[in-house]
Design a protein around this motif. Sequence first.
Motif, mmCIF file in Angstrom:
data_model
loop_
_atom_site.group_PDB
_atom_site.id
_atom_site.type_symbol
_atom_site.label_atom_id
_atom_site.label_comp_id
_atom_site.label_asym_id
_atom_site.label_seq_id
_atom_site.Cartn_x
_atom_site.Cartn_y
_atom_site.Cartn_z
ATOM 1 N N LEU A 295 -18.969 22.162 13.815
ATOM 2 C CA LEU A 295 -18.129 21.383 12.939
ATOM 3 C C LEU A 295 -16.871 21.677 12.537
ATOM 4 O O LEU A 295 -15.788 21.062 12.635
ATOM 5 C CB LEU A 295 -18.882 20.661 11.626
ATOM 6 C CG LEU A 295 -18.310 19.492 10.811
ATOM 7 C CD1 LEU A 295 -17.744 18.332 11.956
ATOM 8 C CD2 LEU A 295 -19.062 19.123 9.849
ATOM 9 N N GLN A 296 -16.728 22.877 11.785
ATOM 10 C CA GLN A 296 -15.608 23.709 11.661
ATOM 11 C C GLN A 296 -14.622 23.843 12.780
ATOM 12 O O GLN A 296 -13.495 23.486 12.754
ATOM 13 C CB GLN A 296 -15.603 24.901 11.054
ATOM 14 C CG GLN A 296 -16.330 24.801 9.670
ATOM 15 C CD GLN A 296 -17.075 26.319 9.198
ATOM 16 O OE1 GLN A 296 -16.177 27.414 9.136
ATOM 17 N NE2 GLN A 296 -18.429 26.112 8.700
ATOM 18 N N MET A 297 -15.258 24.036 14.047
ATOM 19 C CA MET A 297 -14.397 24.211 15.279
ATOM 20 C C MET A 297 -13.917 23.038 15.470
ATOM 21 O O MET A 297 -12.365 22.772 15.938
ATOM 22 C CB MET A 297 -15.377 24.776 16.280
ATOM 23 C CG MET A 297 -14.622 25.179 17.628
ATOM 24 S SD MET A 297 -15.370 26.093 18.966
ATOM 25 C CE MET A 297 -16.676 24.851 19.439
ATOM 26 N N PHE B 159 -9.060 11.768 6.201
ATOM 27 C CA PHE B 159 -9.996 13.021 6.388
ATOM 28 C C PHE B 159 -11.309 12.733 6.612
ATOM 29 O O PHE B 159 -12.014 13.292 7.337
ATOM 30 C CB PHE B 159 -9.578 14.028 5.245
ATOM 31 C CG PHE B 159 -10.383 15.234 5.219
ATOM 32 C CD1 PHE B 159 -10.228 16.027 6.198
ATOM 33 C CD2 PHE B 159 -11.635 15.367 4.421
ATOM 34 C CE1 PHE B 159 -11.024 17.371 6.274
ATOM 35 C CE2 PHE B 159 -12.460 16.281 4.377
ATOM 36 C CZ PHE B 159 -12.094 17.475 5.263
ATOM 37 N N LEU B 160 -11.703 11.769 5.630
ATOM 38 C CA LEU B 160 -13.175 11.463 5.611
ATOM 39 C C LEU B 160 -13.420 10.897 6.696
ATOM 40 O O LEU B 160 -14.511 10.992 7.604
ATOM 41 C CB LEU B 160 -13.578 10.362 4.344
ATOM 42 C CG LEU B 160 -14.627 10.249 3.956
ATOM 43 C CD1 LEU B 160 -15.222 11.508 3.205
ATOM 44 C CD2 LEU B 160 -15.053 9.389 2.629
ATOM 45 N N ALA C 176 -16.652 11.307 11.896
ATOM 46 C CA ALA C 176 -16.921 11.116 13.386
ATOM 47 C C ALA C 176 -17.293 12.039 14.124
ATOM 48 O O ALA C 176 -18.223 12.397 15.071
ATOM 49 C CB ALA C 176 -15.372 10.740 13.841
ATOM 50 N N ARG C 177 -16.710 13.432 13.719
ATOM 51 C CA ARG C 177 -16.982 14.803 14.320
ATOM 52 C C ARG C 177 -18.351 15.300 13.866
ATOM 53 O O ARG C 177 -19.237 15.925 14.644
ATOM 54 C CB ARG C 177 -16.015 16.029 14.159
ATOM 55 C CG ARG C 177 -14.733 15.631 14.790
ATOM 56 C CD ARG C 177 -13.561 16.234 14.292
ATOM 57 N NE ARG C 177 -12.358 16.044 14.927
ATOM 58 C CZ ARG C 177 -11.669 14.907 15.390
ATOM 59 N NH1 ARG C 177 -12.052 13.747 14.518
ATOM 60 N NH2 ARG C 177 -10.754 14.678 16.092
ATOM 61 N N ALA C 178 -18.819 14.898 12.734
ATOM 62 C CA ALA C 178 -20.065 15.578 11.891
ATOM 63 C C ALA C 178 -21.269 14.644 12.532
ATOM 64 O O ALA C 178 -22.135 15.454 12.938
ATOM 65 C CB ALA C 178 -20.070 15.424 10.309
#
Lengths: 251, 459
Positions: free
Chosen positions: A159-161, A122-123, A128-130
Motif C-alpha cells: 500500500l505504501q508503494m 487524501f482519504l 481506493a488503493r487500500a
Amino acid sequence: MALLEISGLRAAVDGKEILTGLDLAIDPGEVHAIMGPNGSGKSTLSHILAGRDGYEVLSGTVRYDGADLLALSADERARAGIFLAFQYPVELPGVTGMNFLKTALNVARTSRGESEMDAMDFLKFVRARAAKLGIDDDMLRRFVNVGFSGGEKKRFEILQMAVLEPRLAILDETDSGLDIDALKVVAEGVNAMRGPDRGLLIITHYQRLLDYIVPDHVHVLANGRIAASGGKELALELEEKGYARFLEVAA
Amino acid sequence: MPVSLKSRPEPPDRPMLENAMPPPLLSDRHAATAARLPGSGLAWLGDLRGQALASYRAEGLPTRKLEAWRKTPLDHLAGLDLAPAELTAPPAVDTLPPWQRELVQGPSIVFVNGHHHPGLSRLSGLPDGVLIDSLAHLLEHRPALIEAHIGRLATPKGHALAALNAAFMGDGLVVRLPAGIRLDQPLHLINIAAPGAGAIAIQPRHLVILEAGAAMTLVESHTGLGDTAYFANAVTEISLAPKARLRHIKAQLETPAATHLASVTVSLGEDALYDAFTLNSGALLARQETYVDITGRQGEARVNGVYLAAAGQQQDNVTRIVHDTTDSLSRQNFRGVIDAGGKGVFQGKILVKRHAQRTDGHQLNRVLLLAPGARIDAKPELEIYADDVKCSHGATAGELDEDALFYLCARGIPPAAARRMLTEAFAGEAVNEIADQTLRQSFMALVRSWLDTRFGAPA
C-alpha cells in the motif's frame, strides 16, 4: 538511459566483504528478479540501495537516473523515487497508518514542488488503493505494523508503494511469511504497479513469487556477485536444481 | 509575634552544630504576613496555621538527605529572597495567555499569584447546588464548610511542604458537587504567576469534594509572566465519595524561572474513580506528587503523565497509590522525554495492604533520552502485603529506535522530522490516556509546541 545502473559494486559489513563486484542495469518498464541462497548478499544489496547506515562501499558505482545514488541520504533517495518494501517491516507504536502514509506522501509532494493533498482527497486516494489490498479503515487507524500479521505487514508495504508511486521499487523477500492467498493479493498489488516508466527489482529466495509476478529478467546472486542472468525460465531451473552449481562456479 | 531564632522549636535529635542554621525558607516571613491572610480572625484556622508553621520549622525544607528528595535539590530557593505573594493586593493581569484561554471550553476560575481573580473568571450557568468558589471568599462567608475539610487529607506531619503551604494558605479553588450532580463541561482552574521585581512564593490550597455519584472534569493550567523567579507550592485535597468520578487533567507550563511543587492527596470511596493526567513541560524544577488512598471497594485510580525536560530543567513525578481495601484497581502510565542537560525523576509506589485482596495495580514509566547528557532516575516500588493480587511495574529508558528511524527515512521523511514524529508518537501514547477527545487533542497540541521548539516544524 538505464533507470538503475550498478557497476562493480563491492561492499562490506563489519569489515567483511559481502558484495564482491556486482553489475546490474534496470531500464524503465522492466521487472528484474534477483534470486540467491541465504548469505549471498541479497539483503545487503537492498539496504545499500535504500541508503541504510552500516554498509561500507569499497568500490564501484550506483547510478540512478544518471546521478550518483550513493551520494544521497536514505530520505533523499526515497523522495527521488526509490522505494524499498522491507523484508521485516518495522513497528511504529503511536504512529497510525493513516498519519504515516499522509506524512510520507506530503513530504514527497512538497519536495516535487506540489502542494500537500487536502484531507478529503487524501482519504479517497488512500482508500481506493487500500481496498484493492484488502486493507480497511480500521487497519489504517491502527499503529503501523503493531500487532499486524505477516500478511498484513506485507500488504501494508505494498500500500505504501501504491501511495508513493515510486519510479524504482525494490521488494526485499516480500514473499516471506505469506500464505498463498496473501501472496496472490500482494502480487496483484505489485502487478498493478507495473508500467513503462517504472522499474521493479524483486529480491527473493524462492521462485514461488515469480509465478505471480513474472519478471523480464532473472539474475542469480551468489557470493556477492551476479553469477548468471537469463529470462524467467532461469527461475524455474533454480527451483528445480538449486543454487549449488552457481556457488561452485563462484567459489 | 516576631520570630527569632531563639523561639524556634528545636527537635531533640538535631545536632548542636545545626543550631546556628537560619530559619527554614519563608518561616521568618510568617509573622508579618499572618495577620493579612484571609480568615486570620478564625481561631481554628490560626491554630491550624500555627501548628503547621511549627511543624515546618521543625522539619525544614526537604533536603537531599531525605530518601524522597535525594535527586531533587531545593538549594536554589534559599538564594531567591522569596516573599509570600500578597493575597490582598493582586497584580494587574487583565488578559489570559492565549494557550490557557484556548485549552478548554467551559467555566473557568482564575488565580493570579494564588489569589482569586473574579474579573477573569467565568462561572455562570452551573447547576444548582454546585459550589465553585475561592477559598478566601469562603473563609469569610462559610468558614464551617472549610473547617470540616481543610487539612484532613494533606496533613503537615512528615510533609514539610504541605506544612509550609498550610502555614501560609489563604486562597485557592474550592469545589463541592452535591450527590448525583455531573458537570457537562470541564472546569478550568487557571493559574498565572506574575511576580513583579522580586521573587515570590505562591501557595494555593485547593479543595475538591465530590459527593456520592457526582462527576466532573477539572482541568488545571499553570503559567507565569516575566522572568523573575517564583516558587509555587500548591496543595490539593480531593475527597471522592462512593461512585464519584473526577478526571483531573493538568498542564504545567511555568516560566523557566519557576520552581513548581504540587502535591495532590486523594481519598477514594467505593466504586469511585480518580483519573489524572499531568503534562509537565515548564519550570526550572517541577515536582508533581500524587497520593491516592483507595479506601472504598472497587475504587479505581488512574495516574498518568507526560514530562518533557529540556536543558537545565528537572521534572519529577512522585506517586503513592495505597490499596487499602479489596477489589481496587490502579493504573499508572508515565512517559518522559528528556533532552541533553535535562533531568527526570520518577518515584512511583504501589502499596497493597494485607487485607487488600484482589488488588489490580500496574505502573509503567518509560523514558526517551533524546541526546547524550539526558538523565533519568527512576525508582519504581511495589510493596505488597496481601497474597491474592495482580501487580506489576515496568521502567524503561532508551533512545529512539534506529530501525524505526530508518523506516521513516526510507519513506522520504527527513531524519529530523522522523525523530520528531517518533518522539511525538512516544509521548502520545500517554496523552492517549486522557479520556476526553477534545482535551486529548488540546494536550497533544501542547506536546507538539514543545516539539516545535526542540525539533523544528513537523514534516
